[in-house]
Design a protein around this motif. Structure first.
Motif, PDB file in Angstrom:
ATOM      1  N   ARG A   1       0.836  -1.209   0.000  1.00 17.06           N
ATOM      2  CA  ARG A   1       0.000   0.000   0.000  1.00 17.06           C
ATOM      3  C   ARG A   1       0.868   1.255   0.000  1.00 17.06           C
ATOM      4  NH1 ARG A   1      -0.700   3.603   3.390  1.00 17.06           N
ATOM      5  NH2 ARG A   1       0.039   2.356   5.124  1.00 17.06           N
ATOM      6  N   GLN A   2       1.909   1.266   0.820  1.00 15.81           N
ATOM      7  CA  GLN A   2       2.798   2.434   0.851  1.00 15.81           C
ATOM      8  C   GLN A   2       3.454   2.646  -0.509  1.00 15.81           C
ATOM      9  OE1 GLN A   2       5.538   2.348   4.164  1.00 15.81           O
ATOM     10  NE2 GLN A   2       3.910   1.777   5.579  1.00 15.81           N
ATOM     11  N   MET A   3       3.870   1.557  -1.156  1.00 24.15           N
ATOM     12  CA  MET A   3       4.468   1.682  -2.479  1.00 24.15           C
ATOM     13  C   MET A   3       3.446   2.179  -3.492  1.00 24.15           C
ATOM     14  SD  MET A   3       7.242  -1.406  -2.891  1.00 24.15           S
ATOM     15  CE  MET A   3       6.103  -2.735  -2.649  1.00 24.15           C
ATOM     16  N   ALA A   4       2.191   1.723  -3.384  1.00 23.89           N
ATOM     17  CA  ALA A   4       1.143   2.165  -4.308  1.00 23.89           C
ATOM     18  C   ALA A   4       0.919   3.669  -4.187  1.00 23.89           C
ATOM     19  CB  ALA A   4      -0.147   1.395  -4.058  1.00 23.89           C
ATOM     20  N   GLU A   5       1.027   4.198  -2.984  1.00 25.90           N
ATOM     21  CA  GLU A   5       0.920   5.652  -2.809  1.00 25.90           C
ATOM     22  C   GLU A   5       2.070   6.360  -3.520  1.00 25.90           C
ATOM     23  OE1 GLU A   5       0.788   6.203   1.432  1.00 25.90           O
ATOM     24  OE2 GLU A   5      -1.258   5.424   1.580  1.00 25.90           O
ATOM     25  N   LEU A   6       3.276   5.767  -3.481  1.00 24.45           N
ATOM     26  CA  LEU A   6       4.449   6.379  -4.104  1.00 24.45           C
ATOM     27  C   LEU A   6       4.407   6.318  -5.629  1.00 24.45           C
ATOM     28  CD1 LEU A   6       7.186   4.982  -1.688  1.00 24.45           C
ATOM     29  CD2 LEU A   6       6.381   7.347  -1.816  1.00 24.45           C
ATOM     30  N   VAL A   7       3.848   5.240  -6.202  1.00 17.12           N
ATOM     31  CA  VAL A   7       3.846   5.108  -7.666  1.00 17.12           C
ATOM     32  C   VAL A   7       2.705   5.882  -8.304  1.00 17.12           C
ATOM     33  CG1 VAL A   7       4.996   2.864  -7.552  1.00 17.12           C
ATOM     34  CG2 VAL A   7       2.506   2.952  -7.820  1.00 17.12           C
ATOM     35  N   GLY A   8       1.700   6.241  -7.521  1.00 20.06           N
ATOM     36  CA  GLY A   8       0.595   7.037  -8.039  1.00 20.06           C
ATOM     37  C   GLY A   8      -0.321   6.264  -8.967  1.00 20.06           C
ATOM     38  N   LYS A   9      -1.276   6.979  -9.519  1.00 13.92           N
ATOM     39  CA  LYS A   9      -2.308   6.361 -10.358  1.00 13.92           C
ATOM     40  C   LYS A   9      -1.757   5.742 -11.634  1.00 13.92           C
ATOM     41  CE  LYS A   9      -5.971   9.312  -8.640  1.00 13.92           C
ATOM     42  NZ  LYS A   9      -6.938  10.347  -8.931  1.00 13.92           N
ATOM     43  N   ALA A  10      -0.651   6.267 -12.135  1.00 16.97           N
ATOM     44  CA  ALA A  10      -0.077   5.741 -13.376  1.00 16.97           C
ATOM     45  C   ALA A  10       0.851   4.555 -13.126  1.00 16.97           C
ATOM     46  CB  ALA A  10       0.675   6.845 -14.115  1.00 16.97           C
ATOM     47  N   GLY A  11       1.135   4.256 -11.877  1.00 14.34           N
ATOM     48  CA  GLY A  11       1.984   3.122 -11.532  1.00 14.34           C
ATOM     49  C   GLY A  11       1.156   1.915 -11.141  1.00 14.34           C
ATOM     50  N   LEU A  12       1.836   0.852 -10.749  1.00 14.63           N
ATOM     51  CA  LEU A  12       1.171  -0.371 -10.326  1.00 14.63           C
ATOM     52  C   LEU A  12       2.043  -1.066  -9.289  1.00 14.63           C
ATOM     53  CD1 LEU A  12      -1.072  -2.580 -10.707  1.00 14.63           C
ATOM     54  CD2 LEU A  12       0.515  -3.635 -12.344  1.00 14.63           C
TER      55      LEU A  12
END
Length: 162
Positions: A70-81
């Motif tokens: 979840r923390q990584m998902a916040e860092l990669v943003g909507k365009a990341g995965l």
């Protein structure tokens, strides 16, 4: 004196077989560790080493309750995965209950570290934190992480002394 190495005792420990152990107890252990500054600090360091940022595709092998994913998902943003992989259905259910529907860029997949369910060269970065000590074939797990990372990608493994 008995060996401290769980492998030499013929068992890889409770986290190697979460679904046959007491999942609620193990979830509680993970939550306790996540609350400690030491763990939060070195996890941030693993994210930095992975170069997790906007638009990155990252994976977390042995994701447990999904807190780090979840923390990584916040860092990669909507365009990341970010994809969290775990062999335990109980841990994946906990991760999905906590985070699964709140972030469309975060997925959880049942998969062993030795046979990651992802195509080759799928991720910019991948990590395993406190996982390899519970995996019977650590070299195979490392080969799998390298397989699913794009050329030039980053593989970060941490096994802090507990």
């Amino acid at each position: 004196m008995p060996s401290a190495d769980p492998k030499s005792q013929g068992s890889l420990g409770s986290f190697a077989n979460v679904d046959q152990a007491n999942p609620a107890e193990l979830v509680g252990r993970l939550d306790t560790m996540h609350a400690l500054e030491f763990f939060r600090s070195y996890k941030r360091e693993t994210f930095a080493l992975m170069q997790v940022g906007p638009e990155v595709r990252a994976a977390d092998v042995g994701c447990g309750t999904g807190e780090d994913a979840r923390q990584m998902a916040e860092l990669v943003g909507k365009a990341g995965l970010v994809v969290g992989f775990d062999i335990s259905e109980a841990m994946l259910n906990e991760a999905r209950n906590r985070h699964g529907t709140s972030m469309p860029n975060l997925q959880f997949v049942r998969s062993s570290a030795n046979e990651i369910k992802a195509p080759s060269a799928s991720f910019d970065a991948i990590r395993a934190d406190r996982v390899l000590t519970h995996v019977p074939d650590t070299a195979g797990a490392l080969r799998e992480m390298v397989r699913v990372v794009k050329p030039g990608g980053r593989v970060v493994v941490s096994e802090p002394d507990m």
